[in-house]
Design an enzyme around this catalytic site. Sequence first.
Site, PDB file in Angstrom:
ATOM      1  CE  LYS A 179      -4.045  -2.454   2.057  1.00  0.00           C
ATOM      2  NZ  LYS A 179      -4.931  -2.430   3.352  1.00  0.00           N
TER       3      LYS A 179
ATOM      4  CD  GLN B 295      -4.144  -3.924   5.927  1.00  0.00           C
ATOM      5  OE1 GLN B 295      -3.703  -3.188   5.832  1.00  0.00           O
ATOM      6  NE2 GLN B 295      -4.349  -5.235   5.808  1.00  0.00           N
TER       7      GLN B 295
ATOM      8  CG  ASP C  22     -10.201  -0.162   5.397  1.00  0.00           C
ATOM      9  OD1 ASP C  22     -10.053  -0.229   5.094  1.00  0.00           O
ATOM     10  OD2 ASP C  22      -9.811  -0.375   7.262  1.00  0.00           O
TER      11      ASP C  22
HETATM   12  N1  GUN Z   1      -6.827  -6.715   6.188  1.00  0.00           N
HETATM   13  C1  GUN Z   1      -7.569  -7.204   4.792  1.00  0.00           C
HETATM   14  N2  GUN Z   1      -7.884  -6.405   3.803  1.00  0.00           N
HETATM   15  C2  GUN Z   1      -8.244  -5.353   4.533  1.00  0.00           C
HETATM   16  C3  GUN Z   1      -8.672  -4.177   4.156  1.00  0.00           C
HETATM   17  O1  GUN Z   1      -9.122  -3.815   2.699  1.00  0.00           O
HETATM   18  N3  GUN Z   1      -8.499  -2.785   5.370  1.00  0.00           N
HETATM   19  C4  GUN Z   1      -7.829  -3.276   5.914  1.00  0.00           C
HETATM   20  N4  GUN Z   1      -8.321  -2.295   7.264  1.00  0.00           N
HETATM   21  N5  GUN Z   1      -7.320  -4.889   7.071  1.00  0.00           N
HETATM   22  C5  GUN Z   1      -7.527  -5.034   5.913  1.00  0.00           C
END
Ligand code: GUN
Length: 284
Positions: free
Chosen positions: A48, A92, A115
Amino acid sequence: MIARPLVTKIKLELRDKSHALIKHGVVPSLKVFLIGNHLPSITYTQNKKKFMDEIGAKCEILHLAEDVKAENLIALITKQAKDSSVHGLFVQLPVPKHLQDIDLKSLIPAEKDVDGFHPKNLINVMSNLNMSETLVACTPKGVMGLLEHYNISLSGKFVVIIGRSMIVGKPLFHLMTNADATVVLCHSKTNNLRDLTRKADIIVCALGKAKFLDESYLGETRPVIIDVGINYDANKKLVGDVDFESIKSKVSAITPVPGGIGPMTIASLAQNLIQAATHLKGIL
Ligand code: GUN
């Protein structure tokens, strides 16, 4: 249905938008809370950050210890959420057990919720209202974008989603319903799942079980398969929820793992960050 052509296009568009914001004195800024040493989460957050760097946005990963105290995490999130130079933040997932009850929605305001998990964003998705101001959950947004890119219409289609998470299954159910599909949301307790998948025009696999969907789930419909799974097999190889080799001759299209929905999720996060920064500054 590989993601790369669309991701490249999105990256160029976002780079332009990011540069335009910077010209207005706004550097799009994302803060990522990474807790503990869950290896896939470390890899995702690094990916990311790499994408944000490539579009000219700022991204800082705040890596906290597995045993960080809830009150310390809350204080850190609150501080970043209040900082007007921060346009998006998220934690996350998954987080360690002792942090699972933290009410993130009361800490991360809807306008910075890149998110798309805040109730305000979720209600807009459910009701199909104010979508231009709504931050949509990244994986569902990526699925919709990829289907559109490959000209796969949802109108009138019968879609079976396997997996009822708040991150993927539930928001995607609403987005696809809003796009005039007939959607069934299935899960581990669904009886006779094959009776549904064998009739489906589109199957979304988001249950987190390596190679779950094999040819026994397919009928004669030659469905489009969306594989949201990110699993590691015994050899630490990345595999999806779909047994690609078993079904590839019985489908009309399929998203690969890696190279399918994963990169779309990251591109969607970057779109949300730029949308949040643009909206918060009220410019462009
Ligand atoms: N872990 C796996 N997918 C995601 C997501 O889309 N957002 C977050 N915050 N954690 C994740």
